[in-house]
Design an enzyme around this catalytic site. Structure first.
Site, PDB file in Angstrom:
ATOM      1  N   TYR A 168      35.847  70.506   9.345  1.00 48.02           N
ATOM      2  CA  TYR A 168      34.510  70.006   8.995  1.00 48.02           C
ATOM      3  C   TYR A 168      33.987  70.667   7.723  1.00 48.02           C
ATOM      4  O   TYR A 168      33.333  70.021   6.900  1.00 48.02           O
ATOM      5  CB  TYR A 168      33.536  70.152  10.181  1.00 48.02           C
ATOM      6  CG  TYR A 168      33.732  68.999  11.141  1.00 48.02           C
ATOM      7  CD1 TYR A 168      33.134  67.765  10.902  1.00 48.02           C
ATOM      8  CD2 TYR A 168      34.584  69.117  12.225  1.00 48.02           C
ATOM      9  CE1 TYR A 168      33.354  66.689  11.728  1.00 48.02           C
ATOM     10  CE2 TYR A 168      34.818  68.036  13.070  1.00 48.02           C
ATOM     11  CZ  TYR A 168      34.193  66.820  12.819  1.00 48.02           C
ATOM     12  OH  TYR A 168      34.430  65.754  13.628  1.00 48.02           O
ATOM     13  N   ASN A 200      30.494  55.873   9.694  1.00 48.15           N
ATOM     14  CA  ASN A 200      30.559  57.043   8.820  1.00 48.15           C
ATOM     15  C   ASN A 200      29.484  58.064   9.165  1.00 48.15           C
ATOM     16  O   ASN A 200      28.365  57.715   9.535  1.00 48.15           O
ATOM     17  CB  ASN A 200      30.409  56.619   7.357  1.00 48.15           C
ATOM     18  CG  ASN A 200      31.525  55.700   6.922  1.00 48.15           C
ATOM     19  OD1 ASN A 200      32.529  55.566   7.633  1.00 48.15           O
ATOM     20  ND2 ASN A 200      31.372  55.044   5.786  1.00 48.15           N
ATOM     21  N   HIS A 248      28.745  57.062  14.997  1.00 44.07           N
ATOM     22  CA  HIS A 248      29.498  58.298  15.239  1.00 44.07           C
ATOM     23  C   HIS A 248      28.758  59.560  14.812  1.00 44.07           C
ATOM     24  O   HIS A 248      29.366  60.603  14.645  1.00 44.07           O
ATOM     25  CB  HIS A 248      30.879  58.213  14.563  1.00 44.07           C
ATOM     26  CG  HIS A 248      31.751  57.146  15.154  1.00 44.07           C
ATOM     27  ND1 HIS A 248      32.872  56.628  14.510  1.00 44.07           N
ATOM     28  CD2 HIS A 248      31.680  56.487  16.342  1.00 44.07           C
ATOM     29  CE1 HIS A 248      33.439  55.708  15.279  1.00 44.07           C
ATOM     30  NE2 HIS A 248      32.730  55.599  16.385  1.00 44.07           N
ATOM     31  N   CYS A 303      24.087  72.461  19.854  1.00 47.71           N
ATOM     32  CA  CYS A 303      24.509  73.635  20.612  1.00 47.71           C
ATOM     33  C   CYS A 303      25.251  73.196  21.872  1.00 47.71           C
ATOM     34  O   CYS A 303      24.773  72.331  22.605  1.00 47.71           O
ATOM     35  CB  CYS A 303      23.296  74.479  20.982  1.00 47.71           C
ATOM     36  SG  CYS A 303      23.747  75.914  21.973  1.00 47.71           S
ATOM     37  N   CYS A 354      22.799  75.090  24.946  1.00 52.21           N
ATOM     38  CA  CYS A 354      21.434  74.661  25.306  1.00 52.21           C
ATOM     39  C   CYS A 354      21.173  73.213  24.908  1.00 52.21           C
ATOM     40  O   CYS A 354      20.144  72.657  25.272  1.00 52.21           O
ATOM     41  CB  CYS A 354      20.391  75.590  24.686  1.00 52.21           C
ATOM     42  SG  CYS A 354      20.224  75.409  22.901  1.00 52.21           S
ATOM     43  N   CYS A 408      20.396  80.600  20.426  1.00 50.87           N
ATOM     44  CA  CYS A 408      20.525  81.046  21.822  1.00 50.87           C
ATOM     45  C   CYS A 408      21.838  81.795  22.050  1.00 50.87           C
ATOM     46  O   CYS A 408      22.082  82.295  23.141  1.00 50.87           O
ATOM     47  CB  CYS A 408      20.436  79.854  22.782  1.00 50.87           C
ATOM     48  SG  CYS A 408      21.991  78.937  22.974  1.00 50.87           S
ATOM     49  N   GLU A 436      43.858  47.021   2.557  1.00 51.04           N
ATOM     50  CA  GLU A 436      45.087  46.548   3.210  1.00 51.04           C
ATOM     51  C   GLU A 436      44.747  45.766   4.474  1.00 51.04           C
ATOM     52  O   GLU A 436      43.605  45.785   4.929  1.00 51.04           O
ATOM     53  CB  GLU A 436      45.988  47.752   3.530  1.00 51.04           C
ATOM     54  CG  GLU A 436      45.289  48.760   4.420  1.00 51.04           C
ATOM     55  CD  GLU A 436      46.064  50.067   4.583  1.00 51.04           C
ATOM     56  OE1 GLU A 436      46.899  50.375   3.722  1.00 51.04           O
ATOM     57  OE2 GLU A 436      45.812  50.753   5.581  1.00 51.04           O
ATOM     58  N   ALA A 442      36.350  48.272  -2.062  1.00 55.86           N
ATOM     59  CA  ALA A 442      35.002  47.814  -1.708  1.00 55.86           C
ATOM     60  C   ALA A 442      34.041  47.932  -2.887  1.00 55.86           C
ATOM     61  O   ALA A 442      33.167  47.082  -3.074  1.00 55.86           O
ATOM     62  CB  ALA A 442      34.480  48.627  -0.520  1.00 55.86           C
TER      63      ALA A 442
END
Ligand code: BJW
Ligand code: ZN
Length: 237
Positions: free
Chosen positions: A65, A100, A117, A125, A128, A148, A213, A229
């Site tokens: 991420y 996205n 998504h 968290c 909590c 926390c 594709e 696009a």
């Protein structure tokens, strides 16, 4: 079917739904999930975007991420995102449904967006349940924690997890009332999002697909336009 025909369908429709995937952000420099340039350190999304992967190795998942947040932070919306903003202004009934998490539709100026998504700029968290925005890149310490003391996770939807409450119902409703469903830059392999394509067909809508594709639905859509696009959407809209 030609781009001119698709432009005519889109032009005369008063109710339009759009489903976007990672491909619409590819020309902004955001990596896609599948196919060329889609892999991070040889992991497939199914190896990282799951609660099991996070439980096993939260740091590894957060590294992925962190890498994506880095790419997304530098990204600007492209001509494809901008064309969808113009389409929204033209249509009395318009719904943008996106898989996205990058926020580029918001940055382009799209109004209401159904984010199936979640949002990569939010945290949640695991102890909590509180959630909050965090746009720091890179995150100073991995894995991040909540006030926390609990482990924080990205505010996104992983495989095996339910989509945000009520959102799929809204997406289905918009798809069922649309005369045209425009599907952009998704491999159409992840459900329930991909299921909107056959749903639109069953309801009698025209489906226009824009992708580099073919996808599993290329054979049932009314028009499959192959190309970037960022080039096709401005010609279509
Ligand atoms: C361009 C381009 C350019 C490139 N121009 N084009 C059957 C039915 C229903 C569900 C299932 C089923 N079988 C299995 C499932 C479950 C599962 C699933 O779908 N698995 C599949 C692998 C089969 N689905 C789920 O688990 C979902 N949840 C669920 O079903 O919950 C049920 C439940 C109910 C109650 C309690 C508990 C559970 C959740 C799915 C979550 C997906 N999450 C991810 C990660 C999100 C967070 C993050 O971003 O980190 O979402 S995975 C990843 O895939 C991400 C994407 O949104 C998603 C779709 O990918 P997308 O957008 O299509 O990208 P790509 O890379 O695949 O394709 C890009 C395309 O663009 C390509 O085609 C290129 O050619 C093209 N392209 N450049 C135009 N310039
Ligand atoms: Zn907490």
């Amino acid at each position: 079917m030609s781009l001119e025909q698709a432009r005519e369908w889109l032009g005369s429709a008063t109710a339009v739904a759009v489903l976007t995937g990672a491909g619409i952000s590819a020309e902004s420099g955001v990596p896609v999930f599948r196919g060329a340039g889609g892999l991070w350190k040889d992991y497939r999304p199914e190896d990282l975007a799951t609660p099991e992967a996070f439980a096993r190795d939260p740091r590894l998942v957060w590294e992925w991420y962190n890498w994506r947040r880095e790419a997304i932070r530098q990204a600007k919306p492209n001509a494809g995102h901008a064309a969808l903003v113009r389409l929204e202004i033209q249509k009395p009934r318009f719904t943008l449904i996106t898989q996205n998490v990058d926020g580029l539709h918001d940055m382009a100026g799209s109004g209401r967006i159904l984010k199936l998504h979640g949002d990569i700029w939010r945290m949640r968290c695991t102890s909590c349940g509180s959630n909050w925005p965090d746009r720091r890149v890179p995150l100073p310490k991995l894995p991040p924690h909540c006030g926390c003391g609990g482990l924080a996770r990205p505010g996104v939807v992983w495989f095996g997890e339910p989509l945000p409450e009520g959102m799929m119902r809204e997406a289905e409703h918009a798809t069922l009332e649309a005369q045209v469903l425009l599907v952009v830059g998704t491999s159409a392999q992840v459900y329930p999002a991909a299921g909107l394509i056959p749903l639109a067909k069953q309801a009698g809508a025209r489906v226009i697909q824009v992708n580099l594709e073919p996808t599993p639905y290329s054979g049932i859509v009314d028009c499959a336009l192959e190309g970037p696009a960022g080039e096709i959407l401005p010609r279509l809209i």
